[in-house]
Design a protein around this motif. Structure first.
Motif, PDB file in Angstrom:
ATOM      1  N   SER A 113      10.784   3.726  15.652  1.00 43.87           N
ATOM      2  CA  SER A 113      11.149   2.621  16.550  1.00 43.87           C
ATOM      3  C   SER A 113      11.014   1.323  15.757  1.00 43.87           C
ATOM      4  CB  SER A 113      10.205   2.594  17.752  1.00 43.87           C
ATOM      5  OG  SER A 113       8.900   2.314  17.287  1.00 43.87           O
ATOM      6  N   ASP A 114      11.611   0.252  16.277  1.00 46.32           N
ATOM      7  CA  ASP A 114      11.463  -1.051  15.610  1.00 46.32           C
ATOM      8  C   ASP A 114       9.992  -1.428  15.514  1.00 46.32           C
ATOM      9  OD1 ASP A 114      14.110  -1.588  15.014  1.00 46.32           O
ATOM     10  OD2 ASP A 114      14.502  -2.291  17.057  1.00 46.32           O
ATOM     11  N   ALA A 115       9.240  -1.144  16.605  1.00 44.24           N
ATOM     12  CA  ALA A 115       7.826  -1.535  16.609  1.00 44.24           C
ATOM     13  C   ALA A 115       7.057  -0.830  15.490  1.00 44.24           C
ATOM     14  CB  ALA A 115       7.209  -1.224  17.970  1.00 44.24           C
ATOM     15  N   VAL A 116       7.338   0.448  15.287  1.00 49.40           N
ATOM     16  CA  VAL A 116       6.627   1.192  14.239  1.00 49.40           C
ATOM     17  C   VAL A 116       7.059   0.696  12.858  1.00 49.40           C
ATOM     18  CG1 VAL A 116       6.329   3.472  13.192  1.00 49.40           C
ATOM     19  CG2 VAL A 116       6.192   3.211  15.678  1.00 49.40           C
ATOM     20  N   ARG A 117       8.367   0.460  12.699  1.00 45.25           N
ATOM     21  CA  ARG A 117       8.852  -0.042  11.400  1.00 45.25           C
ATOM     22  C   ARG A 117       8.180  -1.379  11.071  1.00 45.25           C
ATOM     23  NH1 ARG A 117      12.453  -3.634  10.670  1.00 45.25           N
ATOM     24  NH2 ARG A 117      13.359  -3.376  12.734  1.00 45.25           N
ATOM     25  N   ILE A 118       8.096  -2.253  12.067  1.00 42.45           N
ATOM     26  CA  ILE A 118       7.480  -3.569  11.832  1.00 42.45           C
ATOM     27  C   ILE A 118       5.991  -3.403  11.519  1.00 42.45           C
ATOM     28  CG2 ILE A 118       6.869  -5.755  12.964  1.00 42.45           C
ATOM     29  CD1 ILE A 118       9.670  -5.580  14.349  1.00 42.45           C
ATOM     30  N   LEU A 119       5.347  -2.478  12.243  1.00 39.45           N
ATOM     31  CA  LEU A 119       3.924  -2.243  11.988  1.00 39.45           C
ATOM     32  C   LEU A 119       3.716  -1.774  10.544  1.00 39.45           C
ATOM     33  CD1 LEU A 119       1.287  -2.412  13.503  1.00 39.45           C
ATOM     34  CD2 LEU A 119       1.602  -0.053  14.272  1.00 39.45           C
ATOM     35  N   ILE A 120       4.586  -0.904  10.079  1.00 41.30           N
ATOM     36  CA  ILE A 120       4.484  -0.431   8.686  1.00 41.30           C
ATOM     37  C   ILE A 120       4.707  -1.609   7.730  1.00 41.30           C
ATOM     38  CG2 ILE A 120       5.648   0.987   6.918  1.00 41.30           C
ATOM     39  CD1 ILE A 120       6.096   3.090   9.193  1.00 41.30           C
ATOM     40  N   MET A 121       5.755  -2.391   7.977  1.00 43.99           N
ATOM     41  CA  MET A 121       6.069  -3.492   7.060  1.00 43.99           C
ATOM     42  C   MET A 121       5.002  -4.588   7.069  1.00 43.99           C
ATOM     43  SD  MET A 121      10.169  -3.788   7.557  1.00 43.99           S
ATOM     44  CE  MET A 121      10.406  -5.232   6.529  1.00 43.99           C
ATOM     45  N   SER A 122       4.237  -4.655   8.167  1.00 45.89           N
ATOM     46  CA  SER A 122       3.233  -5.724   8.273  1.00 45.89           C
ATOM     47  C   SER A 122       1.951  -5.408   7.505  1.00 45.89           C
ATOM     48  CB  SER A 122       2.886  -5.976   9.745  1.00 45.89           C
ATOM     49  OG  SER A 122       2.136  -4.891  10.263  1.00 45.89           O
ATOM     50  N   GLN A 123       1.836  -4.209   6.963  1.00 44.45           N
ATOM     51  CA  GLN A 123       0.582  -3.850   6.281  1.00 44.45           C
ATOM     52  C   GLN A 123       0.358  -4.678   5.011  1.00 44.45           C
ATOM     53  OE1 GLN A 123      -1.657  -1.811   7.797  1.00 44.45           O
ATOM     54  NE2 GLN A 123      -0.142  -1.702   9.436  1.00 44.45           N
ATOM     55  N   GLY A 124       1.437  -5.174   4.421  1.00 36.24           N
ATOM     56  CA  GLY A 124       1.307  -5.942   3.184  1.00 36.24           C
ATOM     57  C   GLY A 124       0.475  -7.204   3.379  1.00 36.24           C
ATOM     58  N   GLU A 125       0.724  -7.915   4.472  1.00 31.61           N
ATOM     59  CA  GLU A 125      -0.021  -9.146   4.749  1.00 31.61           C
ATOM     60  C   GLU A 125      -1.457  -8.822   5.146  1.00 31.61           C
ATOM     61  OE1 GLU A 125       3.177  -8.883   5.341  1.00 31.61           O
ATOM     62  OE2 GLU A 125       3.999 -10.737   4.529  1.00 31.61           O
ATOM     63  N   ARG A 126      -1.645  -7.688   5.825  1.00 35.15           N
ATOM     64  CA  ARG A 126      -3.021  -7.321   6.232  1.00 35.15           C
ATOM     65  C   ARG A 126      -3.854  -7.095   4.975  1.00 35.15           C
ATOM     66  NH1 ARG A 126      -2.034  -6.163  11.866  1.00 35.15           N
ATOM     67  NH2 ARG A 126       0.126  -5.548  12.091  1.00 35.15           N
ATOM     68  N   LEU A 127      -3.225  -6.474   3.967  1.00 36.75           N
ATOM     69  CA  LEU A 127      -3.941  -6.221   2.711  1.00 36.75           C
ATOM     70  C   LEU A 127      -4.158  -7.514   1.929  1.00 36.75           C
ATOM     71  CD1 LEU A 127      -1.909  -3.034   1.864  1.00 36.75           C
ATOM     72  CD2 LEU A 127      -4.415  -3.103   1.932  1.00 36.75           C
ATOM     73  N   SER A 128      -3.113  -8.332   1.798  1.00 35.74           N
ATOM     74  CA  SER A 128      -3.258  -9.533   0.955  1.00 35.74           C
ATOM     75  C   SER A 128      -4.267 -10.505   1.565  1.00 35.74           C
ATOM     76  CB  SER A 128      -1.906 -10.211   0.726  1.00 35.74           C
ATOM     77  OG  SER A 128      -1.357 -10.655   1.935  1.00 35.74           O
ATOM     78  N   SER A 129      -4.330 -10.565   2.911  1.00 33.96           N
ATOM     79  CA  SER A 129      -5.288 -11.500   3.524  1.00 33.96           C
ATOM     80  C   SER A 129      -6.727 -11.047   3.272  1.00 33.96           C
ATOM     81  CB  SER A 129      -5.015 -11.674   5.031  1.00 33.96           C
ATOM     82  OG  SER A 129      -5.106 -10.428   5.671  1.00 33.96           O
ATOM     83  N   ILE A 130      -6.968  -9.744   3.353  1.00 34.50           N
ATOM     84  CA  ILE A 130      -8.317  -9.219   3.074  1.00 34.50           C
ATOM     85  C   ILE A 130      -8.693  -9.542   1.623  1.00 34.50           C
ATOM     86  CG2 ILE A 130      -9.642  -7.091   2.688  1.00 34.50           C
ATOM     87  CD1 ILE A 130      -7.986  -5.766   4.871  1.00 34.50           C
ATOM     88  N   ILE A 131      -7.736  -9.327   0.720  1.00 28.39           N
ATOM     89  CA  ILE A 131      -8.045  -9.497  -0.704  1.00 28.39           C
ATOM     90  C   ILE A 131      -8.228 -10.972  -1.051  1.00 28.39           C
ATOM     91  CG2 ILE A 131      -7.166  -9.098  -3.060  1.00 28.39           C
ATOM     92  CD1 ILE A 131      -5.881  -6.483  -1.911  1.00 28.39           C
ATOM     93  N   LEU A 132      -7.395 -11.833  -0.473  1.00 28.36           N
ATOM     94  CA  LEU A 132      -7.576 -13.260  -0.758  1.00 28.36           C
ATOM     95  C   LEU A 132      -8.912 -13.761  -0.192  1.00 28.36           C
ATOM     96  CD1 LEU A 132      -6.581 -15.837  -2.045  1.00 28.36           C
ATOM     97  CD2 LEU A 132      -5.231 -16.320  -0.003  1.00 28.36           C
ATOM     98  N   GLU A 133      -9.272 -13.283   0.990  1.00 29.85           N
ATOM     99  CA  GLU A 133     -10.589 -13.640   1.548  1.00 29.85           C
ATOM    100  C   GLU A 133     -11.678 -13.285   0.533  1.00 29.85           C
ATOM    101  OE1 GLU A 133     -12.421 -11.916   5.477  1.00 29.85           O
ATOM    102  OE2 GLU A 133     -13.553 -11.112   3.785  1.00 29.85           O
TER     103      GLU A 133
END
Ligand code: ASP
Ligand code: MG
Length: 467
Positions: A113-133
């Motif tokens: 679904s679009d929601a799942v595709r977006i959730l998958i694509m959004s993992q990049g920012e979740r990772l970069s924000s943790i690492i930049l923190e």
């Protein structure tokens, strides 16, 4: 308060992250909020991973492994505090476990679904924000990563082009972030996505973290937005096409929006939208030259002495011509075409009409669907539909262009002098831009010709016609 947004181009190497820490340190103790995009190329990889999973589960472990190692190595090479390192690696790992589960879910169900595709694509920012923190904390700077849903960046549910609910977001961000800001902790917020009222992850579209930064600026009454890239700001033309193009020092909101909408890839075209009426300035910086001057985008316009600030092109368009002797007289025909196309999810960039034809500028990927959707209207007032691909839309942008005598003549003389045929031309709809359409093979020469007319000789002489 300043909002600082770091794009994927500034998130390639561990050194980039330590440079970001230095930039942040220079601003302290003034309040800063950071918005990040994913590490360079990661959103593309995630999009491809979703596609791979849809085809079969076989390659999922391999694809996830590559991304996992990339992020882990990044963390290991930059965090030296052992406790912090361990904690960060655990946080990163929990994101990868979720990603893996999502991808296997797609493979097992054979659908996405679009929601799942977006959730998958959004993992990049979740990772970069943790690492930049973690990088900031490692450097002795207090910081905390936040995901858009938990913060309450609320949006509508338009797929891949969501619009933030500014009022709700303002309330949520103020409530959530004030206690941290008061303690001097720098929030590091995931760009690119938000959350619908039903709690689903929504996306602002590719390169949407610029828009996220503007939404956060609005929500927190920031004084300015600083967008960090790995290139200079807006240019008078694409430097790959015009070698002696120059950086533009200032642009108005509308000029920046027209330029980004129709070509310049420097800024998400909707970035200025949340800031309308606020007076917030947007600064575009180059991370490789932080001390250099920048492009400033501000609400009010100013007229450059020779009016034209930039010429840009978009190759990803097609022109759909709807012919019929009576189209100019038939009430409601444009409405009907518009409804039909919007029903087929086709966005219309621009419309030009005459008594005997209506020309629509569409995204070329939508154009075939557009023709199919309109086909049933042929036979009545509409006699025939014609689709023209391989065309380019050229935008010539500058505040004051509509009120300067002889300007259109100069633009078109420049193009005509190089034997280029202009197939369509629109002026007047935008206060700051002319648009015209040429064959794609003539796009570069058209840009060079207009640039030379307004910025002086050199560009054409040094480039071959087909370079
Ligand atoms: N990471 C997302 C993308 O690549 C959003 C962004 O970079 O602004 O499109
Ligand atoms: Mg990006």
């Amino acid at each position: 308060m300043k909002i600082m947004k770091f794009g994927g181009g500034c998130l390639r190497t561990p050194k980039n992250l330590t440079d970001i820490a230095s930039i942040v340190r220079k601003e302290m103790p003034n309040p800063i909020v950071i918005v990040v995009s994913a590490f360079n190329g990661v959103t593309n990889d995630l999009e491809a991973a979703a596609q791979t999973a849809l085809e079969s589960e076989d390659r999922i472990p391999e694809v996830v492994k590559e991304l996992r190692i990339f992020h882990q190595e990044f963390v290991e090479s930059i965090i030296d505090d052992q406790g912090l390192l361990l904690r960060t690696l655990n946080q990163v790992e929990s994101k990868f476990q979720k990603l893996e589960r999502l991808l296997f879910g797609v493979a097992y169900t054979g659908e996405i679904s679009d929601a799942v595709r977006i959730l998958i694509m959004s993992q990049g920012e979740r990772l970069s924000s943790i690492i930049l923190e973690a990088v900031l904390i490692n450097q002795g700077i207090q910081a905390k990563a936040f995901e858009s849903e938990a913060l309450g960046i609320q949006t509508d549910s338009v797929c891949d082009n969501a619009t933030a609910n500014l009022r709700a977001t303002k309330q949520n961000l103020t409530d959530q972030l004030t206690p941290f800001l008061q303690k001097g902790i720098i929030p590091v917020i995931t760009g690119f996505f938000g959350c619908t009222t039903e709690g689903k992850t929504s996306s602002f579209g590719r390169n949407g973290s610029d828009y996220s930064a503007a939404v956060v600026a609005y929500a927190l009454n920031a004084e300015s937005v600083h967008i960090w890239k790995d290139v200079d700001g807006f240019m008078s033309a694409d430097p790959r096409i015009v070698q002696d193009s120059v950086r533009i020092d200032t642009l108005s909101y509308v000029e920046a929006a027209e330029l980004s909408y129709f070509g310049a890839k420097i800024l998400h075209p909707r970035t200025v939208e949340p800031l309308a009426g606020t007076g917030v300035k947007i600064f575009i910086h180059n991370i490789h030259a932080p001390e250099n001057s920048v492009t400033v985008i501000q609400p009010e316009g100013h007229e450059k002495s020779d009016v034209i600030k930039s010429v840009t092109a978009n190759d990803d368009i097609a022109v759909l011509k709807i012919h019929g002797a009576g189209v100019g007289h038939k009430p409601g025909i444009i409405g009907e075409i518009g409804r039909t196309l919007s029903g087929a999810d086709v966005n219309i960039f621009s419309v030009l009409t005459s008594q005997t034809s209506i020309s629509l500028i569409l995204d070329s990927v939508d154009s075939g669907r557009g023709v199919d959707a309109l086909r049933h209207l042929v036979g009545g007032v509409i006699e025939r539909i014609e689709l023209k691909k391989n065309v380019s839309l050229i935008a010539v942008v500058g505040e004051g262009l509509l009120t300067t005598e002889g300007l259109a003549a100069r633009v078109f003389t420049a193009v005509a002098e190089h034997g280029i045929n202009v197939e369509m031309f629109a002026a007047g709809a935008s206060e700051v831009a002319y648009y015209f359409i040429v064959e794609q093979s003539e796009m570069k020469t058209a840009i060079q010709a207009v640039h030379e007319k307004f910025f002086g000789a050199g560009s054409i002489a040094r480039l071959s016609r087909y370079s």
